[in-house]
Design an enzyme around this catalytic site. Structure first.
Site, PDB file in Angstrom:
ATOM      1  N   SER A  35      -9.743  -1.085   7.009  1.00  6.02           N
ATOM      2  CA  SER A  35      -9.242  -0.973   5.418  1.00  6.02           C
ATOM      3  C   SER A  35      -8.577  -1.885   4.938  1.00  6.02           C
ATOM      4  O   SER A  35      -8.115  -1.889   3.836  1.00  6.02           O
ATOM      5  CB  SER A  35      -8.496   0.408   5.463  1.00  6.02           C
ATOM      6  OG  SER A  35      -9.001   1.455   5.617  1.00  6.02           O
TER       7      SER A  35
ATOM      8  N   LYS B  11       0.801  -1.229  -0.196  1.00  5.71           N
ATOM      9  CA  LYS B  11      -0.083   0.048   0.025  1.00  5.71           C
ATOM     10  C   LYS B  11       0.720   1.339   0.106  1.00  5.71           C
ATOM     11  O   LYS B  11       2.065   1.127   0.836  1.00  5.71           O
ATOM     12  CB  LYS B  11      -0.792  -0.151   1.077  1.00  5.71           C
ATOM     13  CG  LYS B  11      -1.954   0.942   1.221  1.00  5.71           C
ATOM     14  CD  LYS B  11      -2.723   0.774   2.565  1.00  5.71           C
ATOM     15  CE  LYS B  11      -4.173   1.611   2.783  1.00  5.71           C
ATOM     16  NZ  LYS B  11      -5.061   1.626   3.773  1.00  5.71           N
TER      17      LYS B  11
ATOM     18  N   SER C 251      -9.755   1.049   2.645  1.00  3.05           N
ATOM     19  CA  SER C 251      -9.102   2.073   1.700  1.00  3.05           C
ATOM     20  C   SER C 251      -7.885   1.308   0.979  1.00  3.05           C
ATOM     21  O   SER C 251      -7.461   1.991   0.203  1.00  3.05           O
ATOM     22  CB  SER C 251      -8.564   3.405   2.596  1.00  3.05           C
ATOM     23  OG  SER C 251      -7.432   2.613   3.825  1.00  3.05           O
TER      24      SER C 251
END
Lengths: 480, 107
Positions: free
Chosen positions: A180, A81, A156
């Protein structure tokens, strides 16, 4: 639709690369090819590190040829990420305010992955600063769900979940502040884990809400997920919130089944709730029945304070974010917009650099911490948090794990939750584990509306990852 | 959610303008119009915190009880990344970060 590389398991790659049967560079090229073929459509990556990944894979192959111990993740491509620092490689948090910034250091998880022989292939898209549940808040455009490109991948960490679902990498790391990792795992049909708070070092993770943030893995299978956790967990003196206890052995008992395991089904998240799709509730209840059929002792349990979890979270997380994001001021790194004095420069920079959702959270947090409202919002939310921790601890005296949906719905179309509060409500299943600090993992369990995957969460007490993965593994095998 | 109009939870446009200033954000009128009901809806919903009895309950600032964390006071050498750190700055001179005047304005 079958995705490329979907037959690959982490353990399979490690065995093949470690024994010299297959080269790390060969494994990498197969994944880079999948990225080249389809990431223009999916938009999972902000940045693909092809050259560095090839150099790293060749180094793994050389060390295997030299007879050195290959490492527990030898030759395994990993997507990161884009809120985890990679030295000399752009790290943006999918925000204009960090566009072009290259960190001068690596996050601890990057060092641990490389030490284990993993190959970092790139940085994945996210909702700006990890604030969102759909990856629509990225400054670089949304990520599409590989299973249905008219829908979101969740968020997310949507770029990470999509990269595993699309066969771009067998492993991705995400961060989970309110769900997330687990919610996008559910929406993309993969496994995603939020470990015990403090189990994985956050050194080099760009802070969103420091008392809630945790790094964890996405994989296609449960055993692979546990293997990656074993490689990245452990105390780190560079993170003052890193817990000193050793991470439990999550591998040796993972296939022990659920005979005699005490499972509580969270009543607050499995009844006839508003906004929950009936198929999601049905799959969760079927998962509970399947565990009972496999010998677990399954009962419905109540944790009453979870009804206020969402509100506590949407006070605490923005409050912490408003403080953490004060550092983006145009002085030391990232974007700068000119101003006549320092304050004007900072205001111009932040106004131009942050997107709407980040601005909303900063303002919510600033308000919740303001004199006069502090006790009504932040103080109250922190007390509710204590009540919730006590209730869960009481439940865990009688139950080994708890079961709940991972998301109220399957992957939804772009723009379907444009109103902020509507989007926030999507986090209701995952937030309690962040507030308590306890671990939870999302496992695919059948499908819901439009044949899209449903995720079921296994929640466990502090450092209860061994029993959590053991039950998750059983669910994976029992999944329809 | 039912609130009296004078309830501190009913967020007004002026409140949003004020917190935006405090947070060093410059909002256009159209943004204030858009953000105010969005933020008010979230804060109004937070009224359900009141359902939970927290009398005598201490706050939890952090899920894990940690005391101060210390390490030996040993000097570490970071000179190898100094240039990388300074290269990331929007403006720097002689190894220092440059900003516009903190007091007054640029002439």
């Amino acid at each position: 639709m079958s995705q490329p590389n979907s037959h690959e398991t982490v353990t399979g790659i490690v065995e093949a690369v470690g024994s010299g049967e297959r080269s790390a560079i060969d494994v990498l090229e197969a994944h880079l090819e999948a990225i080249t073929e389809r990431d223009e459509e999916i938009n999972a990556f902000n940045h693909v590190m092809a050259d560095q990944a090839r150099a790293d894979a060749e180094a793994v192959d050389r060390s295997v040829a030299a007879g050195e111990a290959p490492g527990t993740l030898a030759g395994v491509p990993v997507a990161l990420k884009d809120n985890m620092c990679t030295r000399g490689v752009p790290t943006t948090c999918s925000s204009k305010i960090l566009n072009g910034w290259k960190p001068p250091y690596n996050a601890t998880v990057v060092e641990r992955l490389r030490a284990a022989g993993a190959i970092i292939v790139g940085k994945t898209n996210l909702d700006e600063f990890a604030m969102g549940s759909s990856t629509e808040n990225s400054a670089f455009g949304p990520t599409r769900n590989p299973l249905d490109t008219t829908r979101v991948p969740g968020g997310s960490s949507g770029g990470s979940s999509a990269s595993v679902a699309a066969g771009f990498a067998p492993v991705a790391l995400g961060s989970d502040t309110g769900g997330s990792i687990r919610q996008p795992a559910a929406l993309c049909g993969v496994v995603g884990t939020k470990p015990t708070y403090g189990a994985v070092s956050r050194y080099g993770l760009m802070a969103f809400a420091s008392s809630l943030d945790q790094i964890g893995p996405f994989t296609r299978g449960v055993a692979d997920n546990a293997l990656v956790m074993s490689a990245i967990a452990g105390h780190d003196p560079r993170d003052s919130t890193s817990i000193p206890e050793a991470f439990p052995d999550v591998m040796s008992g993972i296939n022990d089944g659920v005979e005699g395991i005490r499972v509580g089904v969270l009543a607050e998240m499995t009844g006839g709730l508003d906004g929950f799709e009936p198929e999601v509730l049905a799959r969760t209840n079927e998962a509970a029945d399947a565990l009972a059929g496999a010998g677990a002792k399954v009962e419905t349990v109540s944790v009453p304070s979870t009804v206020a979890g969402l509100s506590a979270y949407y006070v605490i997380a923005p409050a912490e974010a408003s403080s953490n994001l004060a550092r983006y001021d145009g002085v030391r790194f990232g974007l700068r917009h000119d101003g006549a004095n320092t304050a004007a420069m900072m205001t111009a920079t932040r106004t131009a650099g942050f997107g709407d959702e980040v601005k909303r959270r900063i303002m919510l947090g600033t308000y919740a911490l303001a004199a006069g409202y502090w006790d009504a919002f932040y103080g109250k939310a922190q007390r509710v948090r204590t009540v919730m921790i006590r209730e869960f601890e009481q439940i865990y005296a009688d139950y080994d794990v708890l079961l709940a949906p991972s998301s109220p719905c399957v992957a939804f179309p772009f723009g379907a939750k444009a109103d902020p509060l509507t989007m926030y409500l999507n986090d209701v299943c995952t937030i309690p584990s962040n507030l308590t600090g306890h671990p939870a993992t999302s496992v695919p369990f059948g499908t819901g509306a439009d044949d899209l995957p449903v995720g079921v969460q296994v929640l466990a007490p502090m450092l209860g990852e061994a029993v959590m993965f053991r039950v998750a593994k059983a669910l994976e095998e029992l999944s329809p | 959610m039912q609130h009296e109009p004078e309830s501190p939870r009913s967020l007004a446009r002026d409140d949003v303008a004020k917190v935006a200033r405090l947070a060093l954000l410059d909002l256009a009128d159209s943004e204030l119009d858009r953000f105010t009901p969005q933020l008010a809806a979230v804060l109004d919903r937070a009224a359900d915190l009141e359902q939970i009895n927290t009398e005598g309950v201490p706050p939890t600032p952090h899920p894990y009880t940690l005391n101060n964390v210390f390490r030996p006071d040993v000097v570490e050498d970071f000179s190898d990344i100094r240039d990388e750190v300074m290269a990331a700055a929007p403006a720097s001179e002689d190894g220092m970060f440059m900003v516009p005047p903190a007091l007054g304005e640029e002439p």
